[in-house]
Scaffold this active site. Structure first.
Site, mmCIF file in Angstrom:
data_model
loop_
_atom_site.group_PDB
_atom_site.id
_atom_site.type_symbol
_atom_site.label_atom_id
_atom_site.label_comp_id
_atom_site.label_asym_id
_atom_site.label_seq_id
_atom_site.Cartn_x
_atom_site.Cartn_y
_atom_site.Cartn_z
ATOM 1 N N LYS A 1 4.216 -6.946 3.873
ATOM 2 C CA LYS A 1 3.907 -5.549 3.599
ATOM 3 C C LYS A 1 3.624 -4.858 4.919
ATOM 4 O O LYS A 1 3.162 -5.474 5.884
ATOM 5 C CB LYS A 1 2.725 -5.400 2.643
ATOM 6 C CG LYS A 1 1.362 -5.826 3.161
ATOM 7 C CD LYS A 1 0.600 -4.820 3.982
ATOM 8 C CE LYS A 1 0.491 -3.495 3.269
ATOM 9 N NZ LYS A 1 -0.242 -2.500 4.156
ATOM 10 N N GLU B 1 6.212 4.692 7.265
ATOM 11 C CA GLU B 1 5.760 5.836 6.477
ATOM 12 C C GLU B 1 6.567 7.087 6.821
ATOM 13 O O GLU B 1 6.597 7.534 7.960
ATOM 14 C CB GLU B 1 4.272 6.076 6.721
ATOM 15 C CG GLU B 1 3.414 5.003 6.074
ATOM 16 C CD GLU B 1 1.950 5.113 6.414
ATOM 17 O OE1 GLU B 1 1.144 4.481 5.703
ATOM 18 O OE2 GLU B 1 1.600 5.806 7.385
ATOM 19 N N THR C 1 -0.963 -1.711 9.479
ATOM 20 C CA THR C 1 -1.586 -2.757 8.675
ATOM 21 C C THR C 1 -0.433 -3.588 8.166
ATOM 22 O O THR C 1 0.344 -3.111 7.394
ATOM 23 C CB THR C 1 -2.405 -2.154 7.559
ATOM 24 O OG1 THR C 1 -3.378 -1.338 8.129
ATOM 25 C CG2 THR C 1 -3.107 -3.161 6.713
ATOM 26 N N THR D 1 0.870 -1.197 0.000
ATOM 27 C CA THR D 1 0.000 0.000 0.000
ATOM 28 C C THR D 1 0.899 1.236 0.000
ATOM 29 O O THR D 1 1.343 1.678 -1.051
ATOM 30 C CB THR D 1 -0.971 -0.010 1.206
ATOM 31 O OG1 THR D 1 -0.242 -0.250 2.414
ATOM 32 C CG2 THR D 1 -2.028 -1.094 1.034
ATOM 33 N N ASN E 1 -0.313 10.505 6.154
ATOM 34 C CA ASN E 1 -1.513 10.067 6.870
ATOM 35 C C ASN E 1 -2.600 11.134 6.925
ATOM 36 O O ASN E 1 -3.757 10.822 7.214
ATOM 37 C CB ASN E 1 -1.133 9.597 8.266
ATOM 38 C CG ASN E 1 -0.529 8.207 8.224
ATOM 39 O OD1 ASN E 1 -1.226 7.220 8.082
ATOM 40 N ND2 ASN E 1 0.793 8.150 8.296
#
Length: 400
Positions: free
Chosen positions: A176, A273, A187, A150, A395
């Site tokens: 992932k 991220e 996630t 993602t 985000n």
């Protein structure tokens, strides 16, 4: 390629008897977003799953499926849409996926695992899913490792060759995860495949044990998702006698599986991220393993520590205050702390160090924080990343 006495890390490929395929079916704008993994024979299966009370439909169904027989032969996976918080429709869609895959492969539906990752609250577009299933073929392609991504910037993959009972075997894993990472099993998805034969009652406790010291010891942002899942499939096509804890080669298998899980966990933490740095915390000489693990994870999970590392600020006060906020038992007068190789705290007091030198060391992309409690014989490790402006940017606009 990395070689040691017991194993060789190789270019990524599937173990004997595993096949896969991946497609772009329109869940994402352009990139691969759908695929499957298949074993020629039913494989011994083990899983570890999210502890989030809002467990997504595919995760819940796969957990139920694996717990019944400890066997899987296929996994269907998609990115972009999590099929989480979708009620009865989400559950129905998972059953439909299992049925369609089973019919296509001529296997039982209870041998099909389902995994989804992406935006929470959206239902799967089943017309696209059904069309995608019809297009899947059995190939040696490894593109599935891309289709589950993602916000990840890169694939997380590893293959290791080793010998069991004189036969060359392989473990290949892919994962992932970039945001919503704070496994208690975020996630985050991970799939481990091996051609080693492992007894049904041996693989599950081993995976649970090793997950606790690998995937459950990483954090990016402290958030646990609804879709986390680690699945391990052992199809036995290497031809060895099924391993049990009493087998002479059990320890070798455990060592290699541990390596695979740890490397994947580190790759997830490093790809957090917006992250610019992988952070490893090592806690030494604790009174018990639980305390050592808890302190290590608290350090890499502290936003104050993470922002200091992003800014290359050797502010050890943030580290020691994080330790002090944990429920762990230790002597608060005997703590040493190192930032990379530099001693910054000795016996819980400031040590003499060159601030500029330590700050320069914090500009590298791998940072090691070492805490010696001098209070026992147990050690713990955890991995995380720095907290950057880019994390907020990603985000703030994720669903738009």
């Amino acid at each position: 390629m990395t070689t040691t006495k017991n194993f060789t890390e190789t270019d990524f490929e599937w173990p004997k008897g595993f096949y896969s395929d991946a497609k772009h079916i329109g869940l994402k704008h352009k990139k691969l977003d759908f695929g499957w993994l298949y074993s020629e024979v039913p494989a011994t299966a083990a899983g570890v799953y999210t502890t989030n009370k809002f467990c997504a439909a595919p995760t819940a169904k796969t957990k139920e499926t694996v717990s019944k027989s400890h066997k899987l032969q296929a996994i269907i996976a998609n990115s972009a849409i999590a099929n989480s918080c979708t009620g009865l429709q989400g559950e129905k869609d998972v059953l439909t996926e299992q049925t369609l895959i089973a019919e296509k492969l001529n296997i039982k539906p209870e041998l099909v695992g389902v995994a989804s990752t992406g935006l929470i609250g959206a239902c799967l577009p089943m017309d696209k899913i059904e069309k995608g299933i019809a297009e899947l073929t059995l190939t040696s392609s490894t593109e599935l490792t891309k289709a589950i991504l993602t916000t990840d910037k890169k694939r997380k993959i590893i293959s290791v060759d080793f010998k069991i009972q004189g036969t060359t075997c392989k473990i290949s894993g892919f994962a992932k995860g970039s945001g919503m990472i704070h496994p208690k099993m975020a996630t985050m998805l991970a799939f481990i495949t091996t051609d080693v034969a492992v007894a049904d009652d041996t693989l599950q406790p081993l995976l649970s044990e090793l997950t606790d010291v690998t995937f459950n010891q990483i954090t990016v942002d402290g958030d646990t998702s609804t879709n986390d899942m680690v699945l391990t499939l052992a199809n036995g096509m290497a031809g060895n006698k099924p391993l049990t804890k009493a087998s002479p080669d059990y320890q070798t298998f455990k060592e290699v599986l541990h390596l695979v899980l740890q490397k994947l966990a580190q790759k997830i933490a490093a790809d957090g991220e917006g992250a610019t740095k992988l952070v490893e915390a090592n806690v030494l000489a604790a009174q018990n393993k639980t305390d050592a693990q808890a302190i290590a994870k608290a350090i890499v999970g502290s936003n104050l520590v993470k922002t200091a590392l992003f800014g290359a600020d050797p502010n050890w006060g943030r580290i020691i205050s994080t330790i002090g906020a944990t429920p762990a038992t230790y002597n608060p007068q005997t703590i040493d702390i190192k930032i990379n190789e530099f001693l910054v705290v000795k016996q819980s007091l400031a040590a003499i160090f060159d601030k500029d030198e330590v700050s320069n060391s914090l500009k590298q992309d791998m940072i090691t924080l070492t805490v010696d409690l001098h209070d026992g014989q147990y050690d713990g490790q955890a991995w995380g990343c720095d907290l950057t402006y880019e994390y907020v940017k990603i985000n703030a606009t994720y669903s738009s």
